[in-house]
Design a protein around this motif. Structure first.
Motif, PDB file in Angstrom:
ATOM      1  N   ARG A  79       0.864  -1.166  -0.040  1.00 19.51           N
ATOM      2  CA  ARG A  79       0.025   0.016  -0.250  1.00 19.51           C
ATOM      3  C   ARG A  79       0.860   1.217   0.143  1.00 19.51           C
ATOM      4  NH1 ARG A  79      -2.322   2.551   5.004  1.00 19.51           N
ATOM      5  NH2 ARG A  79      -0.541   2.243   6.395  1.00 19.51           N
ATOM      6  N   PHE A  80       0.464   2.104  -0.410  1.00 23.77           N
ATOM      7  CA  PHE A  80       1.190   3.619  -0.535  1.00 23.77           C
ATOM      8  C   PHE A  80       1.130   4.043   1.079  1.00 23.77           C
ATOM      9  CE2 PHE A  80       0.190   3.143  -5.046  1.00 23.77           C
ATOM     10  CZ  PHE A  80       1.276   3.592  -5.569  1.00 23.77           C
ATOM     11  N   SER A  81       2.252   4.348   1.416  1.00 23.13           N
ATOM     12  CA  SER A  81       2.317   4.849   2.808  1.00 23.13           C
ATOM     13  C   SER A  81       1.397   5.985   3.233  1.00 23.13           C
ATOM     14  CB  SER A  81       3.933   5.363   3.205  1.00 23.13           C
ATOM     15  OG  SER A  81       4.631   4.567   2.786  1.00 23.13           O
ATOM     16  N   ASP A  82       0.882   6.644   2.522  1.00 24.18           N
ATOM     17  CA  ASP A  82      -0.044   7.680   2.825  1.00 24.18           C
ATOM     18  C   ASP A  82      -1.587   7.267   2.720  1.00 24.18           C
ATOM     19  OD1 ASP A  82      -0.499   7.589   0.137  1.00 24.18           O
ATOM     20  OD2 ASP A  82      -0.011   9.506  -0.377  1.00 24.18           O
ATOM     21  N   GLY A  83      -1.515   5.908   2.420  1.00 25.31           N
ATOM     22  CA  GLY A  83      -3.150   5.167   2.566  1.00 25.31           C
ATOM     23  C   GLY A  83      -3.763   5.310   1.370  1.00 25.31           C
ATOM     24  N   ARG A  84      -3.146   5.893   0.377  1.00 26.28           N
ATOM     25  CA  ARG A  84      -4.037   5.986  -1.043  1.00 26.28           C
ATOM     26  C   ARG A  84      -3.652   4.867  -1.935  1.00 26.28           C
ATOM     27  NH1 ARG A  84      -6.549  10.166  -3.540  1.00 26.28           N
ATOM     28  NH2 ARG A  84      -6.549  12.006  -2.251  1.00 26.28           N
ATOM     29  N   GLY A  85      -4.442   3.770  -1.893  1.00 27.36           N
ATOM     30  CA  GLY A  85      -4.266   2.878  -3.124  1.00 27.36           C
ATOM     31  C   GLY A  85      -3.181   1.954  -2.828  1.00 27.36           C
ATOM     32  N   ARG A  86      -3.289   0.912  -3.670  1.00 32.32           N
ATOM     33  CA  ARG A  86      -2.384  -0.515  -3.337  1.00 32.32           C
ATOM     34  C   ARG A  86      -1.786  -0.713  -4.646  1.00 32.32           C
ATOM     35  NH1 ARG A  86      -5.386  -5.266  -0.680  1.00 32.32           N
ATOM     36  NH2 ARG A  86      -5.542  -4.381   1.367  1.00 32.32           N
ATOM     37  N   ILE A  87      -0.785  -1.639  -4.773  1.00 28.59           N
ATOM     38  CA  ILE A  87       0.028  -2.071  -6.206  1.00 28.59           C
ATOM     39  C   ILE A  87       0.646  -3.342  -5.728  1.00 28.59           C
ATOM     40  CG2 ILE A  87       2.097  -0.795  -5.709  1.00 28.59           C
ATOM     41  CD1 ILE A  87       1.683   0.366  -8.463  1.00 28.59           C
ATOM     42  N   GLY A  88       0.715  -4.017  -6.671  1.00 32.38           N
ATOM     43  CA  GLY A  88       1.146  -5.417  -6.473  1.00 32.38           C
ATOM     44  C   GLY A  88       2.293  -5.859  -7.823  1.00 32.38           C
ATOM     45  N   PHE A  89       2.976  -6.659  -7.412  1.00 31.28           N
ATOM     46  CA  PHE A  89       4.279  -7.096  -8.172  1.00 31.28           C
ATOM     47  C   PHE A  89       4.190  -8.545  -8.142  1.00 31.28           C
ATOM     48  CE2 PHE A  89       5.116  -3.373  -5.948  1.00 31.28           C
ATOM     49  CZ  PHE A  89       5.478  -2.486  -7.027  1.00 31.28           C
ATOM     50  N   ILE A  90       3.758  -9.213  -9.460  1.00 28.86           N
ATOM     51  CA  ILE A  90       3.923 -10.579  -9.882  1.00 28.86           C
ATOM     52  C   ILE A  90       5.223 -11.005 -10.219  1.00 28.86           C
ATOM     53  CG2 ILE A  90       2.597 -12.413 -10.674  1.00 28.86           C
ATOM     54  CD1 ILE A  90       0.101 -10.857 -10.612  1.00 28.86           C
ATOM     55  N   SER A  91       6.163 -11.478  -9.624  1.00 31.39           N
ATOM     56  CA  SER A  91       7.364 -11.801  -9.999  1.00 31.39           C
ATOM     57  C   SER A  91       7.629 -13.154 -10.251  1.00 31.39           C
ATOM     58  CB  SER A  91       8.424 -11.230  -8.852  1.00 31.39           C
ATOM     59  OG  SER A  91       8.194 -10.005  -8.776  1.00 31.39           O
ATOM     60  N   SER A  92       7.069 -13.796 -11.323  1.00 27.17           N
ATOM     61  CA  SER A  92       6.884 -15.246 -11.548  1.00 27.17           C
ATOM     62  C   SER A  92       8.482 -15.714 -11.812  1.00 27.17           C
ATOM     63  CB  SER A  92       5.724 -15.540 -12.588  1.00 27.17           C
ATOM     64  OG  SER A  92       5.186 -14.488 -12.755  1.00 27.17           O
ATOM     65  N   VAL A  93       9.125 -14.897 -12.633  1.00 25.69           N
ATOM     66  CA  VAL A  93      10.425 -15.280 -13.242  1.00 25.69           C
ATOM     67  C   VAL A  93      11.695 -15.029 -12.137  1.00 25.69           C
ATOM     68  CG1 VAL A  93      11.874 -14.806 -15.181  1.00 25.69           C
ATOM     69  CG2 VAL A  93       9.522 -14.681 -15.612  1.00 25.69           C
ATOM     70  N   SER A  94      11.535 -13.725 -11.561  1.00 26.17           N
ATOM     71  CA  SER A  94      12.702 -13.413 -10.897  1.00 26.17           C
ATOM     72  C   SER A  94      12.538 -13.951  -9.514  1.00 26.17           C
ATOM     73  CB  SER A  94      13.023 -11.915 -10.755  1.00 26.17           C
ATOM     74  OG  SER A  94      11.857 -11.273 -10.095  1.00 26.17           O
ATOM     75  N   GLU A  95      11.358 -14.003  -8.867  1.00 27.07           N
ATOM     76  CA  GLU A  95      11.346 -14.619  -7.583  1.00 27.07           C
ATOM     77  C   GLU A  95       9.956 -15.687  -7.724  1.00 27.07           C
ATOM     78  OE1 GLU A  95      11.060 -11.451  -4.162  1.00 27.07           O
ATOM     79  OE2 GLU A  95      11.406 -10.432  -6.118  1.00 27.07           O
ATOM     80  N   PRO A  96      10.182 -16.776  -8.130  1.00 28.09           N
ATOM     81  CA  PRO A  96       9.154 -17.713  -8.528  1.00 28.09           C
ATOM     82  C   PRO A  96       8.695 -18.070  -7.050  1.00 28.09           C
ATOM     83  CG  PRO A  96      11.313 -18.505  -9.339  1.00 28.09           C
ATOM     84  CD  PRO A  96      11.575 -17.339  -8.520  1.00 28.09           C
ATOM     85  N   PHE A  97       7.367 -18.411  -7.190  1.00 30.67           N
ATOM     86  CA  PHE A  97       6.705 -18.755  -5.947  1.00 30.67           C
ATOM     87  C   PHE A  97       5.797 -20.044  -5.989  1.00 30.67           C
ATOM     88  CE2 PHE A  97       4.776 -15.399  -8.534  1.00 30.67           C
ATOM     89  CZ  PHE A  97       3.829 -16.305  -9.421  1.00 30.67           C
ATOM     90  N   CYS A  98       6.375 -21.181  -6.674  1.00 28.84           N
ATOM     91  CA  CYS A  98       6.258 -22.227  -6.866  1.00 28.84           C
ATOM     92  C   CYS A  98       5.916 -23.011  -5.545  1.00 28.84           C
ATOM     93  CB  CYS A  98       7.095 -23.082  -7.920  1.00 28.84           C
ATOM     94  SG  CYS A  98       7.581 -22.127  -9.296  1.00 28.84           S
ATOM     95  N   ALA A  99       6.920 -22.936  -4.413  1.00 34.08           N
ATOM     96  CA  ALA A  99       6.934 -23.790  -3.377  1.00 34.08           C
ATOM     97  C   ALA A  99       5.483 -23.681  -2.948  1.00 34.08           C
ATOM     98  CB  ALA A  99       7.796 -23.009  -2.426  1.00 34.08           C
ATOM     99  N   ASP A 100       4.700 -22.667  -2.685  1.00 35.66           N
ATOM    100  CA  ASP A 100       3.396 -23.163  -2.117  1.00 35.66           C
ATOM    101  C   ASP A 100       2.232 -22.686  -3.322  1.00 35.66           C
ATOM    102  OD1 ASP A 100       3.383 -20.238  -2.437  1.00 35.66           O
ATOM    103  OD2 ASP A 100       2.865 -19.737  -0.395  1.00 35.66           O
ATOM    104  N   CYS A 101       2.636 -23.229  -4.476  1.00 30.31           N
ATOM    105  CA  CYS A 101       1.770 -23.154  -5.667  1.00 30.31           C
ATOM    106  C   CYS A 101       0.663 -24.048  -5.428  1.00 30.31           C
ATOM    107  CB  CYS A 101       2.196 -23.709  -6.878  1.00 30.31           C
ATOM    108  SG  CYS A 101       1.236 -23.439  -8.336  1.00 30.31           S
TER     109      CYS A 101
END
Ligand code: 5AD
Ligand code: SF4
Length: 363
Positions: free
Chosen positions: A271-293
């Protein structure tokens, strides 16, 4: 014989139901050979699409499946219900572009009636949302499911008309943004996610506009790293603009604070520190999340894929059409899921890009 197999009353979603022996046999959780519980199914309802995104399809399109090759709505419903009884509680409908499948809201209505499903979602390019948002929200809301909602991921890779056109080969940014606005009118459709595939040399210039969108709209913006699932097989690792790089760019514009990661979530959300909105990053290549897929995929022609990058798939359509009963289908599914890949091997020496593109798998 256990109590359930003998036919006792169980409770699902607060409702009583008599369990049959069959339900007992499928109530075992669906688990792979690495101990992961499978709870999320992505169903591609068509391989066709009205866009031609550079990172997915060639300009001339792909050889589409014949109509008879595609699972009917009844076949999809039967398979989804079977998966749901094995503990799959989240279903995402994808394509190609799911909204180009004729009568798609009717399929949504059929699936929304499956009581074990807690979470229904659609991934769309948004082109037909202006036309379909109301019908889709109504179809999802027709069931008794708690909340009765349906969530949407809408792909938007550029917020500038000419660059959107260059990337998708369709001059459709305004149409997509109107579709998003239509959807936003329905509280049941929130939270709405806007997904941008991140490409080096392209997406950097989009960051400020996406940050503004995330901060000043109801949409949660997420950047997805470019994966080797393109039809042109032009993917190279240097085209991957990583989540970490994007995070740094966003954070420099407006400071970010991490939110807790939900189990098996693909995105790291801030979240933005001032509380306005959210943003996300799906790093499938650089930081795979296969372990709990916890995900598996059903293609439009009825093949079960246990990983985006699977080189093998399991045909469910053939047995289904040859009259297999639910026990036989369940055995096929459990065997395939048991062999689910430990992880993808992008960037490793032996990596082989699967024959199917993203549009023929379902994102
Ligand atoms: N890499 C990453 N994401 C992709 N998508 C399609 N092809 C790729 C790729 N090669 C995304 C779409 C959409 C979802 C279905 O997958 O943009 O958001
Ligand atoms: Fe169509 Fe999605 Fe592929 Fe773009 S990424 S061509 S919208 S299937």
């Amino acid at each position: 014989m256990s109590a359930s197999a003998a036919g006792v009353v169980s409770r699902t979603n607060g409702k009583s139901r008599i369990d049959s022996g069959y339900r007992m046999s499928v109530s075992e959780p669906l688990t792979d050979g690495h101990g992961r519980r499978i709870e999320d199914l992505r169903v591609s309802v068509t391989d066709r699409c009205n866009f031609r995104c550079q990172y997915c399809m060639p300009a001339e399109g792909l050889p589409w499946l014949e109509r008879a090759e595609i699972l009917s709505f009844d076949e999809i419903e039967r398979l989804v219900a079977l998966f749901a009884r094995m503990g799959v509680h989240a279903v995402r409908l994808t394509g190609g572009e799911p909204l180009v499948r004729r009568d798609f809201p009717r399929l949504l209505r059929m699936l929304a009636a499956i009581e074990e499903l807690q979470d229904l979602a659609i991934t769309t390019n948004g082109f037909r949302l202006e036309r379909d948002a109301a019908a889709l929200v109504a179809a999802a809301g027709s069931s008794q499911r708690p909340g009765g909602g349906v969530r949407f991921n809408v792909s938007v890779d550029s917020l500038q008309r000419d660059r959107f056109y260059a990337l998708t080969r369709r001059d459709a940014l305004d149409q997509v943004m109107r579709g998003l606005a239509c959807l936003a009118q329905y509280p049941q459709a929130h939270p709405i996610k806007v997904n941008a595939v991140a490409l080096r040399g392209f997406t950097e210039d989009e960051v400020p506009a996406f940050v503004e969108l995330a901060r000043h709209s109801a949409y949660e913006v997420r950047f997805i790293e470019f994966m080797p699932l393109d039809a042109d097989r032009a993917w190279t690792s240097d085209q991957v603009l990583t989540g970490a790089e994007l995070h740094a760019m966003v954070d420099a514009l407006h400071p970010l604070e991490p939110l807790e990661r939900e189990p098996s979530a693909t995105a790291r959300v801030y979240r933005f520190s001032d509380g306005r909105g959210r943003i996300g990053f799906i790093s499938s290549v650089s930081e795979p999340f296969c372990a709990d897929c916890n995900r598996i995929r059903l293609t439009a022609d009825g093949r079960l894929r246990t990983c985006l990058f699977s080189l093998n798939e399991t045909d469910l359509r053939g047995p289904l059409r040859e009259g297999a009963d639910d026990h036989e289908l369940e055995r096929l599914v459990r065997d395939a899921v048991w062999r689910k890949e430990l992880k993808h091997q992008i960037g490793e020496p032996g990596f082989i890009q699967p024959a199917r593109t993203m549009s023929a798998i379902g994102g």
